[in-house]
Design a protein around this motif. Structure first.
Motif, short mmCIF file in Angstrom:
data_model
loop_
_atom_site.label_atom_id
_atom_site.label_comp_id
_atom_site.label_asym_id
_atom_site.label_seq_id
_atom_site.Cartn_x
_atom_site.Cartn_y
_atom_site.Cartn_z
N ILE A 1 0.84 -1.21 0.00
CA ILE A 1 0.00 0.00 0.00
C ILE A 1 0.87 1.25 0.00
CG2 ILE A 1 -1.71 1.32 1.31
CD1 ILE A 1 -2.74 -1.39 2.40
N THR A 2 1.92 1.25 0.81
CA THR A 2 2.84 2.39 0.86
C THR A 2 3.44 2.67 -0.51
OG1 THR A 2 3.40 2.02 3.18
CG2 THR A 2 4.98 3.27 1.88
N SER A 3 3.86 1.62 -1.21
CA SER A 3 4.47 1.81 -2.53
C SER A 3 3.45 2.30 -3.55
CB SER A 3 5.13 0.52 -3.02
OG SER A 3 4.16 -0.49 -3.30
N MET A 4 2.20 1.84 -3.43
CA MET A 4 1.15 2.29 -4.35
C MET A 4 0.79 3.76 -4.11
SD MET A 4 -1.38 -1.04 -4.56
CE MET A 4 -2.42 -0.30 -5.83
N LYS A 5 0.84 4.17 -2.85
CA LYS A 5 0.62 5.59 -2.55
C LYS A 5 1.76 6.43 -3.11
CE LYS A 5 -2.15 5.03 1.68
NZ LYS A 5 -2.17 5.16 3.17
N ALA A 6 2.98 5.93 -2.96
CA ALA A 6 4.16 6.69 -3.37
C ALA A 6 4.24 6.88 -4.89
CB ALA A 6 5.42 6.01 -2.86
N ASP A 7 3.85 5.86 -5.65
CA ASP A 7 3.99 5.98 -7.11
C ASP A 7 2.72 6.42 -7.82
OD1 ASP A 7 2.34 3.71 -7.37
OD2 ASP A 7 3.99 2.34 -7.75
N GLY A 8 1.65 6.71 -7.04
CA GLY A 8 0.43 7.24 -7.63
C GLY A 8 -0.56 6.18 -8.10
N THR A 9 -0.18 4.91 -7.99
CA THR A 9 -1.07 3.85 -8.48
C THR A 9 -2.37 3.80 -7.69
OG1 THR A 9 0.87 2.53 -9.06
CG2 THR A 9 -1.23 1.38 -8.97
N LEU A 10 -2.29 3.99 -6.38
CA LEU A 10 -3.50 3.90 -5.56
C LEU A 10 -4.47 5.03 -5.89
CD1 LEU A 10 -5.14 2.52 -3.42
CD2 LEU A 10 -3.79 3.67 -1.67
N ASN A 11 -3.98 6.26 -5.98
CA ASN A 11 -4.86 7.37 -6.33
C ASN A 11 -5.49 7.17 -7.70
OD1 ASN A 11 -4.58 8.79 -3.96
ND2 ASN A 11 -3.01 10.17 -4.72
N ALA A 12 -4.72 6.61 -8.64
CA ALA A 12 -5.26 6.37 -9.99
C ALA A 12 -6.41 5.38 -9.94
CB ALA A 12 -4.15 5.86 -10.91
N LEU A 13 -6.29 4.33 -9.11
CA LEU A 13 -7.37 3.36 -8.98
C LEU A 13 -8.60 3.99 -8.34
CD1 LEU A 13 -5.69 0.01 -7.85
CD2 LEU A 13 -6.89 0.45 -9.99
N ILE A 14 -8.38 4.82 -7.32
CA ILE A 14 -9.51 5.49 -6.66
C ILE A 14 -10.27 6.36 -7.65
CG2 ILE A 14 -10.13 7.23 -4.94
CD1 ILE A 14 -7.82 6.15 -3.21
N LEU A 15 -9.55 7.14 -8.42
CA LEU A 15 -10.20 8.03 -9.40
C LEU A 15 -10.89 7.23 -10.50
CD1 LEU A 15 -7.44 10.79 -9.67
CD2 LEU A 15 -9.62 10.93 -8.45
N GLN A 16 -10.29 6.11 -10.88
CA GLN A 16 -10.89 5.25 -11.92
C GLN A 16 -12.24 4.71 -11.48
OE1 GLN A 16 -8.47 1.84 -13.06
NE2 GLN A 16 -10.29 0.66 -13.59
N TRP A 17 -12.33 4.27 -10.23
CA TRP A 17 -13.54 3.61 -9.76
C TRP A 17 -14.54 4.53 -9.10
CZ3 TRP A 17 -15.28 -0.90 -11.22
CH2 TRP A 17 -14.39 -1.84 -11.73
N PHE A 18 -14.07 5.65 -8.54
CA PHE A 18 -14.97 6.52 -7.78
C PHE A 18 -15.17 7.90 -8.41
CE2 PHE A 18 -13.32 3.40 -4.80
CZ PHE A 18 -14.46 3.00 -4.12
N GLY A 19 -14.47 8.18 -9.47
CA GLY A 19 -14.70 9.43 -10.18
C GLY A 19 -13.75 10.55 -9.75
#
Length: 239
Positions: free
Chosen positions: A215-233
């Motif tokens: 999770i830390t690495s996904m936050k750091a490289d932007g992957t997590l935010n990209a998934l949030i925006l993809q699924w939640f707008g």
């Protein structure tokens, strides 16, 4: 020759045991879009499916997905029927007394009321919520009349059929429904509950560290935010 065969057999057993330890059974409800749901192909899909698969890849673990009803999702984790809960579960002190959570992979979101009349007030209202949720606990303590249902779909149906004045649930679940149904609307004021959404594991499970690192690495490289925006707008809260 017998020694060689025995040695080979022992190595195969050891390799199989190591492989089994690398398999993580991911428990989810598969009934709470866009977090988790069953798609048209009959497969588990949603934000948490994509997130969980990516977390397992980064942790070098193999995911196996398991569906479980929400009202027994924690007992079946603690009894060993699967290894994690990744099901839109908010981090709370009460739950942390039973399970271990990773850090949040979704920021704290507002809970909303959805009804069929703008005249809604919580005082004296009948409110539907899914059982064993932080929303149900909030309504139970509010003085309003709480009616609980096993699935989120049933809570919405209770409003449509007049059994409840409103449903109280995560904003990310209710907003798409209100936007698509002209008879339903967001009513009352938003309520902030919980400490974000995290993955739950049995107490002491060492794999929590690997998932936390993912999770830390996904936050750091932007992957997590990209998934949030993809699924939640585009208006979704991000890290």
């Amino acid at each position: 020759m017998k020694k060689l065969i025995l040695t080979a057999s022992l190595l195969a057993i050891a390799a199989g045991a190591a492989s089994a330890q690398d398999v993580v059974r991911m428990g989810t409800e598969a009934a709470y879009p866009p977090y988790n749901f069953i798609n048209d192909q009959g497969e588990i899909a949603g934000f948490e499916r994509d997130l969980g698969d990516e977390m397992c890849a980064r942790a070098q673990l193999t995911c196996e997905w398991v569906i479980n009803d929400w009202d027994s999702i924690i007992p079946n984790l603690t009894s060993g029927n699967y290894d994690t809960i990744i099901a839109g579960m908010s981090i709370t002190e009460e739950r942390e007394a039973i399970v271990d959570f990773t850090q949040a992979y979704f920021p704290p979101a507002s809970s909303l009321f959805m009804g069929m009349s703008e005249d809604f007030t919580l005082a004296g209202a009948v409110v539907a919520a899914q059982t064993n949720t932080i929303q149900a606990g909030y309504i139970a303590a509010s003085g309003a009349t709480l009616i609980e249902f096993a699935t989120p779909d049933e809570t919405v149906a209770a409003v449509r059929n007049g059994e409840a004045d409103a449903v109280f649930a995560d904003s990310d679940y209710l907003l798409p429904i209100a936007n698509e149904d002209a008879d339903l609307m967001i009513v009352g004021e938003p309520v902030q509950l919980g400490g974000g959404v995290g993955m739950a594991l049995r107490e002491g499970d060492a794999r929590r560290e690997a998932f936390d690192a993912a999770i830390t690495s996904m936050k750091a490289d932007g992957t997590l935010n990209a998934l949030i925006l993809q699924w939640f707008g585009p208006d979704a809260a991000t890290f």
